[in-house]
Write an enzyme that holds these catalytic residues in place. Sequence first.
Site, mmCIF file in Angstrom:
data_model
loop_
_atom_site.group_PDB
_atom_site.id
_atom_site.type_symbol
_atom_site.label_atom_id
_atom_site.label_comp_id
_atom_site.label_asym_id
_atom_site.label_seq_id
_atom_site.Cartn_x
_atom_site.Cartn_y
_atom_site.Cartn_z
ATOM 1 N N ASN A 272 0.854 -1.188 0.000
ATOM 2 C CA ASN A 272 0.000 0.000 0.000
ATOM 3 C C ASN A 272 0.898 1.250 0.000
ATOM 4 O O ASN A 272 1.699 1.439 0.917
ATOM 5 C CB ASN A 272 -0.896 -0.022 1.242
ATOM 6 N N ARG B 45 3.611 18.790 2.119
ATOM 7 C CA ARG B 45 4.168 20.034 1.579
ATOM 8 C C ARG B 45 3.548 20.401 0.229
ATOM 9 O O ARG B 45 4.107 21.205 -0.493
ATOM 10 C CB ARG B 45 5.686 19.890 1.408
ATOM 11 N N ARG C 41 -9.300 8.351 -0.929
ATOM 12 C CA ARG C 41 -10.279 8.764 0.077
ATOM 13 C C ARG C 41 -11.115 9.923 -0.441
ATOM 14 O O ARG C 41 -10.649 10.716 -1.262
ATOM 15 C CB ARG C 41 -9.562 9.192 1.368
ATOM 16 N N HIS D 151 -4.366 11.801 0.803
ATOM 17 C CA HIS D 151 -3.051 11.344 0.310
ATOM 18 C C HIS D 151 -3.088 11.086 -1.201
ATOM 19 O O HIS D 151 -2.624 11.899 -1.971
ATOM 20 C CB HIS D 151 -2.486 10.172 1.126
ATOM 21 N N GLU E 195 -8.635 0.582 -2.943
ATOM 22 C CA GLU E 195 -9.497 0.610 -1.739
ATOM 23 C C GLU E 195 -10.380 1.826 -1.838
ATOM 24 O O GLU E 195 -9.894 2.919 -2.156
ATOM 25 C CB GLU E 195 -8.629 0.796 -0.494
ATOM 26 N N THR F 197 -6.907 6.288 10.289
ATOM 27 C CA THR F 197 -6.792 5.241 9.268
ATOM 28 C C THR F 197 -8.086 4.435 9.351
ATOM 29 O O THR F 197 -8.899 4.662 10.250
ATOM 30 C CB THR F 197 -5.551 4.354 9.506
ATOM 31 N N THR F 198 -8.276 3.500 8.424
ATOM 32 C CA THR F 198 -9.483 2.682 8.453
ATOM 33 C C THR F 198 -9.616 2.033 9.826
ATOM 34 O O THR F 198 -8.676 1.416 10.324
ATOM 35 C CB THR F 198 -9.406 1.583 7.358
ATOM 36 N N HIS G 248 -3.846 -4.834 7.733
ATOM 37 C CA HIS G 248 -4.023 -3.670 8.599
ATOM 38 C C HIS G 248 -3.160 -3.812 9.849
ATOM 39 O O HIS G 248 -3.291 -4.768 10.597
ATOM 40 C CB HIS G 248 -5.483 -3.423 9.021
ATOM 41 N N GLY G 249 -2.244 -2.879 9.991
ATOM 42 C CA GLY G 249 -1.390 -2.824 11.176
ATOM 43 C C GLY G 249 -0.274 -3.860 11.194
ATOM 44 O O GLY G 249 0.437 -3.979 12.200
ATOM 45 N N GLY H 23 1.076 -1.472 4.400
ATOM 46 C CA GLY H 23 1.449 -0.125 4.000
ATOM 47 C C GLY H 23 2.398 0.545 4.966
ATOM 48 O O GLY H 23 3.604 0.642 4.724
HETATM 49 N N1 PXP Z 1 -6.026 -2.936 4.469
HETATM 50 C C1 PXP Z 1 -6.912 -1.919 4.529
HETATM 51 C C2 PXP Z 1 -8.324 -2.206 4.181
HETATM 52 C C3 PXP Z 1 -6.513 -0.627 4.884
HETATM 53 O O1 PXP Z 1 -7.409 0.374 4.924
HETATM 54 C C4 PXP Z 1 -5.149 -0.389 5.162
HETATM 55 C C5 PXP Z 1 -4.686 0.983 5.517
HETATM 56 O O2 PXP Z 1 -4.838 1.827 4.432
HETATM 57 C C6 PXP Z 1 -4.268 -1.475 5.076
HETATM 58 C C7 PXP Z 1 -4.729 -2.744 4.763
HETATM 59 C C8 PXP Z 1 -2.816 -1.320 5.350
HETATM 60 O O3 PXP Z 1 -2.660 -1.035 6.697
HETATM 61 P P1 PXP Z 1 -1.244 -0.574 7.239
HETATM 62 O O4 PXP Z 1 -0.931 0.738 6.579
HETATM 63 O O5 PXP Z 1 -1.456 -0.473 8.710
HETATM 64 O O6 PXP Z 1 -0.272 -1.643 6.835
#
Ligand code: PXP
Length: 245
Positions: A13, A24, A51, A56, A76, A106-107, A197-198, A219
């Site tokens: 991501n 900036r 978004r 971003h 996404e 974040t999500t 995620h995370g 990401g």
């Molecule tokens: N999956 C989804 C659905 C997300 O919204 C995000 C964050 O944009 C990620 C994965 C990636 O998460 P992270 O940036 O914490 O790795």
Amino acid sequence: MEKEKKDVRLAVNVDHFATLRQARRSTEPDPVLVALLAEQAGASGIVTHLRGDRRHIQERDLRLLREIIKTKLNLEMAATEEMKKIALKIKPDVVSLVPERPEELTTEGGLDVRRQEKQLFQFVQLLKKAGIRVSIFVDAIEDQINACCQLGVDLIEINTGRYAELKPGRARDKALEAIKLAASLAEELGLEVHAGHGLDYHNVKPIVAIPQIEELSIGFAIVARSAVVGIDRAVRDMIQLLKRN
Ligand code: PXP
């Protein structure tokens, strides 16, 4: 002889390279260039979240990403009219439907599929008709996974956010167990299973050990590490952790 297990694919991501650029209102770093470098380092796909507030990624990024990336573009987005039009124009390989709240950092969690199943059904069918694979970002909850299946999506991305925010211990084990159960149910229902995620370099291994999971979307951890060691190294190091043999 033991069967060779497939490695987990890494989808990178690139949103937070754009976060840095937008801080900036500059032209650098360019998430498009980063996406190419991530592919060269072995990423199997590029993920980006357009978004509603464009904090971003911009539409320009999406158009260029669509043109130049060679692997797979996963967009996404929230299930809104605006995003539907953009998706149908850009035609990413995959659309991942996520919930979106303007004030969130974040999500924050998976989509409540059960609550919106009627609206989502039409949305999903329209995208599928346009040849786009559809994924839903969903919490590790049995009823939500069943609801995804009933919508006819191709795959799901299980939310690992809760697991990722916990330190090793009982609560984290419980969160991991829920992800395992969700992954196994989704596979039984015929869905391709992704997660994300995370996730970072320290917490990803127990997720890689879940056999049904084919792909991870990562990401922030990669962006943060690349600021120190460069994107090539950051992606290659993560790919090493996604190996199963
Ligand atoms: N999956 C989804 C659905 C997300 O919204 C995000 C964050 O944009 C990620 C994965 C990636 O998460 P992270 O940036 O914490 O790795």
